[in-house]
Design a protein around this motif. Structure first.
Motif, mmCIF file in Angstrom:
data_model
loop_
_atom_site.group_PDB
_atom_site.id
_atom_site.type_symbol
_atom_site.label_atom_id
_atom_site.label_comp_id
_atom_site.label_asym_id
_atom_site.label_seq_id
_atom_site.Cartn_x
_atom_site.Cartn_y
_atom_site.Cartn_z
ATOM 1 N N LYS A 55 -126.979 -41.804 -24.645
ATOM 2 C CA LYS A 55 -127.149 -43.062 -23.899
ATOM 3 C C LYS A 55 -126.081 -43.229 -22.832
ATOM 4 C CE LYS A 55 -125.124 -46.077 -27.378
ATOM 5 N NZ LYS A 55 -125.520 -47.096 -28.322
ATOM 6 N N ASP A 64 -138.043 -40.625 -20.496
ATOM 7 C CA ASP A 64 -137.154 -39.664 -21.139
ATOM 8 C C ASP A 64 -137.317 -39.793 -22.640
ATOM 9 O OD1 ASP A 64 -135.943 -38.609 -18.850
ATOM 10 O OD2 ASP A 64 -134.668 -40.370 -18.680
ATOM 11 N N ALA A 65 -138.063 -38.851 -23.219
ATOM 12 C CA ALA A 65 -138.340 -38.934 -24.652
ATOM 13 C C ALA A 65 -137.223 -38.266 -25.433
ATOM 14 C CB ALA A 65 -139.689 -38.294 -24.959
ATOM 15 N N ILE A 66 -136.038 -38.844 -25.331
ATOM 16 C CA ILE A 66 -134.920 -38.307 -26.090
ATOM 17 C C ILE A 66 -134.343 -39.436 -26.932
ATOM 18 C CG2 ILE A 66 -134.295 -36.450 -24.529
ATOM 19 C CD1 ILE A 66 -132.297 -38.371 -23.244
ATOM 20 N N ASP A 67 -133.635 -39.052 -27.986
ATOM 21 C CA ASP A 67 -133.026 -40.041 -28.856
ATOM 22 C C ASP A 67 -131.639 -40.350 -28.303
ATOM 23 O OD1 ASP A 67 -131.710 -41.425 -30.877
ATOM 24 O OD2 ASP A 67 -132.888 -40.428 -32.444
ATOM 25 N N GLU A 68 -131.511 -41.501 -27.676
ATOM 26 C CA GLU A 68 -130.274 -41.783 -26.954
ATOM 27 C C GLU A 68 -129.094 -42.086 -27.863
ATOM 28 O OE1 GLU A 68 -130.745 -44.510 -23.763
ATOM 29 O OE2 GLU A 68 -132.180 -43.203 -22.753
ATOM 30 N N ILE A 69 -129.391 -42.380 -29.122
ATOM 31 C CA ILE A 69 -128.284 -42.648 -30.043
ATOM 32 C C ILE A 69 -127.594 -41.331 -30.404
ATOM 33 C CG2 ILE A 69 -127.685 -43.552 -32.324
ATOM 34 C CD1 ILE A 69 -130.074 -45.471 -32.028
ATOM 35 N N LEU A 70 -128.363 -40.266 -30.417
ATOM 36 C CA LEU A 70 -127.805 -38.959 -30.776
ATOM 37 C C LEU A 70 -127.212 -38.270 -29.548
ATOM 38 C CD1 LEU A 70 -130.613 -37.585 -33.131
ATOM 39 C CD2 LEU A 70 -128.652 -39.041 -33.688
ATOM 40 N N SER A 71 -126.439 -37.230 -29.798
ATOM 41 C CA SER A 71 -125.873 -36.456 -28.699
ATOM 42 C C SER A 71 -126.927 -35.496 -28.166
ATOM 43 C CB SER A 71 -124.659 -35.676 -29.187
ATOM 44 O OG SER A 71 -125.074 -34.643 -30.038
ATOM 45 N N TYR A 75 -123.810 -43.371 -36.259
ATOM 46 C CA TYR A 75 -123.368 -43.673 -34.896
ATOM 47 C C TYR A 75 -123.316 -45.169 -34.649
ATOM 48 C CZ TYR A 75 -123.334 -39.021 -32.833
ATOM 49 O OH TYR A 75 -123.018 -37.752 -32.494
ATOM 50 N N GLN A 78 -127.434 -32.772 -30.687
ATOM 51 C CA GLN A 78 -128.208 -33.201 -31.854
ATOM 52 C C GLN A 78 -129.687 -33.348 -31.514
ATOM 53 O OE1 GLN A 78 -125.797 -36.613 -32.681
ATOM 54 N NE2 GLN A 78 -124.969 -35.711 -34.558
ATOM 55 N N ARG A 82 -143.964 -37.233 -27.910
ATOM 56 C CA ARG A 82 -143.331 -35.916 -27.927
ATOM 57 C C ARG A 82 -143.539 -35.263 -29.296
ATOM 58 N NH1 ARG A 82 -138.315 -34.715 -24.826
ATOM 59 N NH2 ARG A 82 -139.674 -33.172 -23.918
ATOM 60 N N ASP A 114 -134.191 -34.010 -21.396
ATOM 61 C CA ASP A 114 -135.611 -34.141 -21.707
ATOM 62 C C ASP A 114 -136.350 -32.831 -21.403
ATOM 63 O OD1 ASP A 114 -137.813 -35.599 -22.533
ATOM 64 O OD2 ASP A 114 -138.326 -36.199 -20.509
ATOM 65 N N ARG A 130 -140.223 -45.165 -25.680
ATOM 66 C CA ARG A 130 -139.493 -44.069 -25.060
ATOM 67 C C ARG A 130 -140.312 -42.800 -24.933
ATOM 68 N NH1 ARG A 130 -134.082 -45.274 -27.097
ATOM 69 N NH2 ARG A 130 -133.485 -47.035 -25.791
ATOM 70 N N GLY A 131 -141.472 -42.752 -25.606
ATOM 71 C CA GLY A 131 -142.279 -41.535 -25.536
ATOM 72 C C GLY A 131 -141.913 -40.512 -26.592
ATOM 73 N N ILE A 132 -141.015 -40.894 -27.521
ATOM 74 C CA ILE A 132 -140.620 -39.937 -28.558
ATOM 75 C C ILE A 132 -141.788 -39.670 -29.506
ATOM 76 C CG2 ILE A 132 -139.099 -39.590 -30.552
ATOM 77 C CD1 ILE A 132 -136.898 -40.961 -28.987
ATOM 78 N N GLN A 165 -122.940 -39.074 -27.004
ATOM 79 C CA GLN A 165 -124.213 -39.777 -27.184
ATOM 80 C C GLN A 165 -124.999 -39.766 -25.872
ATOM 81 O OE1 GLN A 165 -122.789 -43.555 -29.086
ATOM 82 N NE2 GLN A 165 -124.798 -43.434 -30.065
#
Ligand code: ATP
Ligand code: MG
Lengths: 263, 332
Positions: free
Chosen positions: B137, B89-96, A24, B99, A94, B148, A89-91, B135
Motif C-alpha cells: 500500500k 490492481d488486484a494485489i493485496d496491499e496489506i502484504l508486501s 500487519y 508476499q 484474479r 500486478d 480490488r479485483g482479487i 507493504q
C-alpha cells in the motif's frame, strides 16, 4: 496431487493470508474487540446499576454471555469488508482466473474467520474474568457454551459471505454493518425480553441471537431462562437448531451467489 | 503453440446483461506470439470479452478458445495457461510485494521453495527488489501496476490478458509497462491488450481490432488502419460555432469520410488524399463562405483519428450504423 489435497492446501494458503493481515494490521482485531469491550464498560458499569435483572443477579454476570453473542454477530463485519475489498480490488477475479481450487476461495476466509472467533472469545472471556464474571456450572458446561457460540459464529459467517457477495462494495459494507445494531438490541443480549412490550418481546425471544444468549447463560450458570415462553425454555435446543437452519439456508445461497459471478 | 494454431479465437461471441447487449457477435483471432490491441469506447464490451476468454464469465453464445482449448469446456486447463491483469490492481496491499508473489505462486501450485525463488526472480525483473519487503500500500501507482503485472506472470503464461494496463499511469510508468510487456512478448507470449490509448496500441500491438457496441467494426495493423484514412489529416479550428458547422460541411465534401467534430475545441478534422491540393480546396471554400478560421494544420493521421472516425459519429449524438461495409477487413 489429488484435488482434495489441493483444496486443503489452497484453503490453508488463503487462511495464512488472512492471518498475515492481522500481523500487519492488528488494529483490525482490535476493532472487532472494541465494541464488546466498550459494551462491558458502558453497559456493565454505566447503565448496569440501573438495570434490574429478573433473578436479581449481578448485571455484569448477566451481561457477559450477551456480549459473547454480540461479538459473534459483529464478526460479520470482518467478512463483509473482506469480501467487498477483494471484489472491488479485483482479487476475487484474479483468484477465479487461476488454476486453484474454487472451494478454497471461500474456504480460506471461513477458516481464518473461525480462528479469529476463537481468539476473540478467549480475549473476551479473559476480560469477563477481570470484571468479575465467571462460570458456575463446571468447565464442561462452560466449554459447551463456547461451542454453541462458535456454532452461531459459523452461521453468521455464511450470512456474511452471502451478503458480502450481494453488496460487493466497501461503502455498502459499512452501511449494512450499521443495521446490526437494532438486531442486537431487540434480543436478550442486554435486557430480558420480559421487560419489553408484548409484540417486541415475541420478536426478541425468537431472535436467533437470544437463543444462544439464553443457552450460554444457562450453561455458564449466569441466570435462568428469560421467561416461561417455549422458545426461552428451550434455549439450548434452539441454540443448536437456529444456527444449523441458518447455515443450511445461507451456505447454499452463498455458494450459488458465488457461482453466479460467471453469469 | 508450434502448430500455427491461433492462441486466441473468439467466434460470434454473445453476452447480454439483462436488456443490455454487451457482446453482439464478437470475432477475434490472435496468432500465437503476437499482440492484439482491443480498442473501443467505454462500454464497447472489451472487459466482457476479456472476462469470457479468461473463464470469469460464461458467454451466451458463440465459441471462445484460448491456447487451443475451449474456454467453457476446459476452464481449469485454460486457467493454467493464462495470466490476467485486470482494470484494477488486484494485489493485496496489506502484504508486501514479495508476499503477494509468494501467495499467488502457491495458489498457482508452485512448491513453497519454488514460489519463493520465483518471487525473488520477478521482483528483480520488474524492478521491485528494493521495495519487495515493504507493504504494497506504500507503493507508487507505477510500482503497484508492475507488481500486478508480475503476479500475472508468475507461471510465464502462454497467453496474457491485459485490461487497460496503463490507465491512470503517468507517462513514465506507461513506458515502463510497455517495455515490460515487450520483454514478455519477446519470450513468445501471446498478448491481448485492451486500451483507450491509441499510441499504446500503436506501440505494442501487431494488430488492432476496433470494438464498438459489442462487435469488431474494423481490424488491421496500426499502419493499415491509419492508411485507410488517407494520406493526411486536415484540422481546422474555428472562431465560433457557426463556423464549425460550416467547416464541417465543407470538409465533408472534400473528404471521403465523415469529418470528426469537436465542439468544445471548435475543431473539425477529416482525412484527405491529395495533401496540398485538398488543403487549398478546403481553405478556398472556407474563405468563400466567410468562415473565420483560428488555426489550420495538415498532418499525419494518428490512431486517434481512426478511432474517432469509426466510433465518433455517436459522440455527436447521431446514430452510427456500422454497416457490413464499415466492418470490412483492412489488411490481410
Ligand atoms: N456485470 C454487469 N452487469 C450489467 N451490465 C454490465 C455488466 N458488465 C458490463 N455491463 C455492461 O456491458 C457493456 C460492456 O461493458 P464492458 O465493461 O465490457 O465495456 P468496456 O469496453 O470494458 O468499457 P470500459 O472501456 O469503460 O472499460 C456496458 O454497457 C456495461 O455497462
Ligand atoms: Mg473495461
Amino acid at each position: 496431487m489429488s484435488s482434495l489435497r489441493w483444496t486443503i492446501s489452497d484453503t490453508l494458503t488463503l487462511t495464512k493470508r488472512d492471518l498475515l493481515h492481522w500481523r500487519y494490521e492488528p488494529s483490525r482485531i482490535a476493532w472487532t474487540l472494541a465494541f464488546p469491550v466498550m459494551s462491558i464498560l458502558l453497559f456493565g458499569y454505566v447503565f448496569g446499576s440501573a438495570i434490574v435483572v429478573p433473578g436479581g443477579e449481578d448485571y455484569r454476570e448477566y451481561l457477559m454471555p450477551g456480549l459473547f453473542v454480540m461479538a459473534a454477530a459483529f464478526g460479520i463485519t470482518e467478512t463483509l469488508f473482506g469480501i467487498a475489498m477483494d471484489t472491488e480490488r479485483g482479487i476475487t477475479n484474479r483468484l477465479r482466473a487461476m488454476p486453484m481450487s474454487r472451494v478454497a476461495i471461500l474456504g480460506g476466509g471461513c477458516v481464518a474467520a473461525m480462528i479469529n472467533a476463537v481468539v476473540n472469545f478467549v480475549v473476551m472471556i479473559a476480560m469477563g474474568l477481570v470484571v468479575g464474571w465467571s462460570w458456575h456450572d463446571g468447565i464442561v458446561n462452560a466449554l459447551l457454551a463456547v461451542l454453541l457460540l462458535l456454532l452461531l459464529r459459523f452461521s453468521v459467517l455464511w450470512i456474511g459471505i452471502w451478503t458480502g457477495l450481494q453488496i460487493r462494495s466497501i461503502e455498502t459494507a459499512g452501511n449494512v454493518s450499521g443495521l446490526l445494531f437494532p438486531f442486537t438490541m431487540i434480543s436478550s443480549i442486554f435486557v430480558s425480553p420480559s421487560q419489553m412490550p408484548g409484540w417486541l418481546q415475541t420478536i426478541a425471544e425468537w431472535n436467533p441471537l437470544s437463543s444462544t444468549v439464553g443457552a450460554a447463560r444457562e450453561l455458564f450458570g449466569n441466570g435462568g431462562p428469560a421467561s416461561d415462553s417455549w422458545v426461552a425454555q428451550h434455549a439450548i435446543e434452539m441454540a443448536i437448531v437456529w444456527p444449523l437452519v441458518l447455515t443450511a439456508i445461507f451456505a447454499p445461497l452463498a455458494v450459488r451467489k458465488y457461482q453466479a459471478m460467471s453469469k | 503453440m508450434t502448430d500455427g494454431r491461433p492462441a486466441i479465437v473468439a467466434a460470434g461471441l454473445r453476452k447480454r446483461f439483462g436488456e443490455k447487449v454487451a457482446l453482439d457477435g464478437l470475432d477475434l483471432e490472435v496468432p500465437a506470439g503476437t499482440v492484439l490491441g482491443l480498442l473501443g469506447p467505454n462500454g464497447a464490451g472489451k472487459t466482457t470479452a476479456v472476462s469470457i476468454l479468461t473463464t470469469l464469465l460464461r458467454a451466451d453464445g458463440g465459441r471462445a478458445e484460448v491456447a487451443g482449448l475451449d474456454v467453457a469446456a476446459h476452464a481449469p486447463e485454460v486457467r493454467a495457461r493464462i495470466g490476467l491483469t485486470g482494470q484494477t490492481d488486484a494485489i493485496d496491499e496489506i502484504l508486501s510485494g514479495r508476499q503477494n508473489l509468494e501467495l499467488f505462486g502457491r495458489l498457482h501450485h508452485l512448491s513453497p521453495r519454488e514460489s519463493k525463488r520465483r518471487a525473488a526472480e520477478l521482483l528483480e525483473q520488474f524492478g521491485l527488489t528494493e521495495a519487495g519487503d515493504r507493504q504494497a500500500k506504500g507503493y507508487s501507482g507505477g510500482m503497484k501496476r508492475r507488481l500486478d503485472l508480475a503476479v500475472s506472470f508468475i507461471t510465464a503464461p502462454q497467453v496474457l490478458f491485459l485490461d487497460e494496463p496503463t490507465t491512470g499511469q503517468d507517462p513514465r510508468n506507461r513506458m515502463e509497462v510497455w517495455s515490460v510487456v515487450r520483454e514478455l512478448v519477446a519470450g513468445g507470449t501471446t498478448v491481448l491488450l485492451t486500451t483507450h490509448y491509441l499510441d499504446e496500441a500503436d506501440q505494442l500491438a501487431d494488430k488492432i481490432s476496433v470494438v464498438d457496441r459489442g462487435r469488431v467494426i474494423a481490424e488491421g495493423t496500426p499502419d493499415a488502419l491509419k492508411r485507410r484514412l488517407g494520406a493526411s489529416q486536415v484540422d481546422l479550428v474555428l472562431r465560433d460555432d457557426d463556423g464549425v458547422t460550416a467547416a464541417a460541411g465543407i470538409l465533408a465534401r472534400v473528404s471521403d469520410a465523415e469529418p470528426v467534430v469537436d465542439r468544445s475545441r471548435r475543431s473539425v478534422s477529416a482525412p484527405v488524399h491529395d495533401r496540398v491540393a485538398s488543403l487549398t480546396e478546403v481553405l478556398q471554400a472556407v474563405q468563400a463562405a466567410g468562415v473565420a478560421v483560428e488555426d489550420v494544420a495538415l498532418r499525419q493521421p494518428t490512431l486517434d483519428d481512426v478511432f474517432l472516425q469509426l466510433t465518433g459519429s455517436r459522440a455527436d449524438g447521431g446514430e452510427a450504423d456500422p454497416t457490413p461495409d464499415d466492418a470490412e477487413e483492412v489488411a490481410a
